[in-house]
Motif scaffolding. Sequence first.
Motif, PDB file in Angstrom:
ATOM      1  N   GLU A 186      39.599  39.933  43.361  1.00 54.01           N
ATOM      2  CA  GLU A 186      39.550  38.688  44.132  1.00 54.01           C
ATOM      3  C   GLU A 186      38.503  37.742  43.556  1.00 54.01           C
ATOM      4  O   GLU A 186      38.703  36.524  43.520  1.00 54.01           O
ATOM      5  CB  GLU A 186      39.250  38.997  45.597  1.00 54.01           C
ATOM      6  N   THR A 187      37.369  38.291  43.105  1.00 54.80           N
ATOM      7  CA  THR A 187      36.339  37.422  42.508  1.00 54.80           C
ATOM      8  C   THR A 187      36.818  36.857  41.178  1.00 54.80           C
ATOM      9  O   THR A 187      36.498  35.711  40.831  1.00 54.80           O
ATOM     10  CB  THR A 187      35.009  38.174  42.311  1.00 54.80           C
ATOM     11  N   VAL A 188      37.579  37.639  40.424  1.00 53.73           N
ATOM     12  CA  VAL A 188      38.142  37.131  39.175  1.00 53.73           C
ATOM     13  C   VAL A 188      39.104  35.980  39.471  1.00 53.73           C
ATOM     14  O   VAL A 188      39.062  34.921  38.826  1.00 53.73           O
ATOM     15  CB  VAL A 188      38.863  38.265  38.411  1.00 53.73           C
ATOM     16  N   GLU A 189      39.955  36.164  40.471  1.00 52.59           N
ATOM     17  CA  GLU A 189      40.932  35.117  40.793  1.00 52.59           C
ATOM     18  C   GLU A 189      40.248  33.862  41.330  1.00 52.59           C
ATOM     19  O   GLU A 189      40.745  32.749  41.127  1.00 52.59           O
ATOM     20  CB  GLU A 189      41.962  35.631  41.789  1.00 52.59           C
ATOM     21  N   PHE A 190      39.112  34.033  41.985  1.00 50.72           N
ATOM     22  CA  PHE A 190      38.355  32.869  42.457  1.00 50.72           C
ATOM     23  C   PHE A 190      38.087  31.909  41.311  1.00 50.72           C
ATOM     24  O   PHE A 190      38.271  30.683  41.440  1.00 50.72           O
ATOM     25  CB  PHE A 190      37.035  33.322  43.087  1.00 50.72           C
ATOM     26  N   TRP A 191      37.676  32.436  40.150  1.00 53.30           N
ATOM     27  CA  TRP A 191      37.338  31.577  39.017  1.00 53.30           C
ATOM     28  C   TRP A 191      38.587  31.106  38.278  1.00 53.30           C
ATOM     29  O   TRP A 191      38.591  30.006  37.709  1.00 53.30           O
ATOM     30  CB  TRP A 191      36.384  32.310  38.076  1.00 53.30           C
ATOM     31  N   LEU A 192      39.638  31.905  38.301  1.00 50.44           N
ATOM     32  CA  LEU A 192      40.900  31.427  37.725  1.00 50.44           C
ATOM     33  C   LEU A 192      41.396  30.196  38.469  1.00 50.44           C
ATOM     34  O   LEU A 192      41.852  29.217  37.864  1.00 50.44           O
ATOM     35  CB  LEU A 192      41.950  32.539  37.771  1.00 50.44           C
ATOM     36  N   LYS A 193      41.299  30.243  39.785  1.00 50.95           N
ATOM     37  CA  LYS A 193      41.700  29.087  40.586  1.00 50.95           C
ATOM     38  C   LYS A 193      40.791  27.891  40.335  1.00 50.95           C
ATOM     39  O   LYS A 193      41.201  26.742  40.534  1.00 50.95           O
ATOM     40  CB  LYS A 193      41.698  29.451  42.072  1.00 50.95           C
ATOM     41  N   ARG A 194      39.561  28.170  39.884  1.00 49.43           N
ATOM     42  CA  ARG A 194      38.593  27.106  39.613  1.00 49.43           C
ATOM     43  C   ARG A 194      38.863  26.449  38.263  1.00 49.43           C
ATOM     44  O   ARG A 194      38.242  25.438  37.928  1.00 49.43           O
ATOM     45  CB  ARG A 194      37.183  27.689  39.640  1.00 49.43           C
ATOM     46  N   GLY A 195      39.733  27.060  37.468  1.00 47.91           N
ATOM     47  CA  GLY A 195      40.123  26.422  36.217  1.00 47.91           C
ATOM     48  C   GLY A 195      39.596  27.060  34.953  1.00 47.91           C
ATOM     49  O   GLY A 195      39.755  26.474  33.866  1.00 47.91           O
ATOM     50  N   VAL A 196      38.982  28.253  35.032  1.00 48.85           N
ATOM     51  CA  VAL A 196      38.500  28.875  33.802  1.00 48.85           C
ATOM     52  C   VAL A 196      39.690  29.344  32.963  1.00 48.85           C
ATOM     53  O   VAL A 196      40.772  29.623  33.487  1.00 48.85           O
ATOM     54  CB  VAL A 196      37.531  30.050  34.070  1.00 48.85           C
ATOM     55  N   ASP A 197      39.451  29.445  31.670  1.00 52.11           N
ATOM     56  CA  ASP A 197      40.512  29.807  30.735  1.00 52.11           C
ATOM     57  C   ASP A 197      40.447  31.264  30.307  1.00 52.11           C
ATOM     58  O   ASP A 197      41.304  31.716  29.542  1.00 52.11           O
ATOM     59  CB  ASP A 197      40.425  28.918  29.496  1.00 52.11           C
ATOM     60  N   GLY A 198      39.437  31.983  30.790  1.00 54.32           N
ATOM     61  CA  GLY A 198      39.349  33.385  30.421  1.00 54.32           C
ATOM     62  C   GLY A 198      38.003  33.982  30.759  1.00 54.32           C
ATOM     63  O   GLY A 198      37.124  33.321  31.321  1.00 54.32           O
ATOM     64  N   PHE A 199      37.846  35.246  30.373  1.00 56.48           N
ATOM     65  CA  PHE A 199      36.667  36.010  30.743  1.00 56.48           C
ATOM     66  C   PHE A 199      36.186  36.864  29.576  1.00 56.48           C
ATOM     67  O   PHE A 199      36.998  37.475  28.867  1.00 56.48           O
ATOM     68  CB  PHE A 199      36.966  36.941  31.924  1.00 56.48           C
ATOM     69  N   ARG A 200      34.893  36.911  29.401  1.00 60.87           N
ATOM     70  CA  ARG A 200      34.270  37.928  28.567  1.00 60.87           C
ATOM     71  C   ARG A 200      33.834  39.015  29.526  1.00 60.87           C
ATOM     72  O   ARG A 200      33.107  38.769  30.496  1.00 60.87           O
ATOM     73  CB  ARG A 200      33.092  37.350  27.803  1.00 60.87           C
ATOM     74  N   LEU A 201      34.289  40.235  29.301  1.00 63.08           N
ATOM     75  CA  LEU A 201      34.048  41.333  30.228  1.00 63.08           C
ATOM     76  C   LEU A 201      32.882  42.178  29.736  1.00 63.08           C
ATOM     77  O   LEU A 201      32.976  42.879  28.722  1.00 63.08           O
ATOM     78  CB  LEU A 201      35.306  42.184  30.369  1.00 63.08           C
ATOM     79  N   ASP A 202      31.780  42.087  30.456  1.00 66.75           N
ATOM     80  CA  ASP A 202      30.584  42.851  30.124  1.00 66.75           C
ATOM     81  C   ASP A 202      30.862  44.346  30.300  1.00 66.75           C
ATOM     82  O   ASP A 202      31.507  44.757  31.272  1.00 66.75           O
ATOM     83  CB  ASP A 202      29.444  42.405  31.047  1.00 66.75           C
ATOM     84  N   THR A 203      30.394  45.159  29.358  1.00 62.86           N
ATOM     85  CA  THR A 203      30.489  46.625  29.434  1.00 62.86           C
ATOM     86  C   THR A 203      31.864  47.080  29.922  1.00 62.86           C
ATOM     87  O   THR A 203      31.994  47.844  30.879  1.00 62.86           O
ATOM     88  CB  THR A 203      29.379  47.202  30.333  1.00 62.86           C
TER      89      THR A 203
END
Length: 542
Positions: A186-203
Amino acid sequence: MTNNQEWWRGAVIYQVYPRSFFDSNNDGIGDLPGVTAKMDYIASLGVDAIWLSPFFTSPMKDFGYDVSDYCDVDPIFGDMSDFDALIESAHQHGLKVMIDQVLNHSSDQHPWFVESRSNHANAKADWYIWADANSDGTVPNNWLSVFGGPAWHWDSRRKQYYLHNFLDSQPDLNFHNPDVVDALLETVEFWLKRGVDGFRLDTANYYYHDVELRNNPPKEDVVEGSIGVRLDNPYAYQLHLYDKSRPENIGFLQRLRGLLDQYPNTTTVGEVGCDFALDTMAAYTQGGDKLHMCYSFDLLTHDSSMTHIRNTMQTIETGLGDGWPCWSIGNHDVERVATRWGNNHDPIAKSKIYMAMLLTLRGSVCLYQGEELGLPEAELEFDQLVDPFGIAFWPEFKGRDGCRTPLPWKNETLGGFTQNNQPWLPIAESQRALAVDMQDGNRDSVLHAYRDFLHVRRGHPELRFGDIEFLYNDDTTLTFLRSFQGKRLYVAINTSHQDKILPVEQTLTVLTLPEAIPSGYVDHHNTVVLPPYSVLLATVNT
């Protein structure tokens, strides 16, 4: 060519460490408006995307990698409107924006952990990894923290230990609990809805642990200098079979990919640090249903030999299948490239040639802020350190502060980073002469070499998307072919201070490179001649 939904394939991603990029409000700490203010500069480099290190609400025990609110901006970086303005500016400049997601662990101040530790019966009692002490009160097993000592911390409220792979203020979340996975997605989708284009996944390989809490076996033949090994840290003495890189991780990555597939043109790049990193990279990116890309620490070591580079590349190519790698030779966790690989000899020339090497290998690329300036590692005294990792292991290991000092924009006392006389880390005197304003007007600078070579890369799809075939290497020289849609590009790299002369079987037409980049040539004997610290690019005639 690749389609728009695969913009990440062959992309160059510029890592911004916001605390040290640019301070817009003169409080001594870089911020999101500071990134927006310098968007013209980032776009001028010719990169495709920005990776923003964490800016979430945090007590900053590990400078943002200890998150206490996954869905808000920490006030030291600005607010949500500042983030929205950054996204809008980046997109107007033709840049994608990727943000760091720290899903393995939270801060011990996160409301989830506050509730979890309160007792054994609350709704989030098993959202973190709790275990009883052994009968003699000792820790549940032999797992160790990356930051030194046992990976278990005693909590007097629950009268149990909790797991922390990093600082004891960074408790690990329990991915075996489906409610935890749902909440994190849900937190990932929060930022997708905010318009981010992707994620760098720590560890990205730490998410799951062995539910039986089995002891890790000892690692045989521990050798100083091998990937991830420092003999001053006991973490290196274990083979980490049970505390990370567990098979259950695959299922989570598939769920994550399923979410991103609902948001076209988005991507992921996972950080993989383990004893079998290249195999893990392949497993995590194959099949088109997990991560889009992964990078490992294999090029973040002190070994800059072309033998190591070729062996690393060939190992991943052999097992990669339809997966896709992402490579980095520097980031916010390791000594800067100009020092680590330059050994303070010809650092400008070496910065250029290692850049050319990185940008001609197969895969996407992450560039850490300051690499485009050839910045050396900042030398700090013990009383200037703020990194808990460095403080714990001083003086054998000086920590990560030396690569995190503020970016020098101007050759002046505060580097043009801030007007505050007390920036969060000191301005490195050794870096001021390499400031952006000093290199902008110098056509032979590292900055212009980066801009020019990135432009060359954009103009040759072979370098972005093509296959790779290695031809020759010794410890300082590497040659290979990049092939795409019937076209072949010959690449030769010389990282030494001596001329190299190489026979070549192909008939080549040498490409003219911009003046900031030392170039090789082909003589009348059809022999490749590489001056010191030079690169040759040539089309292969059919």
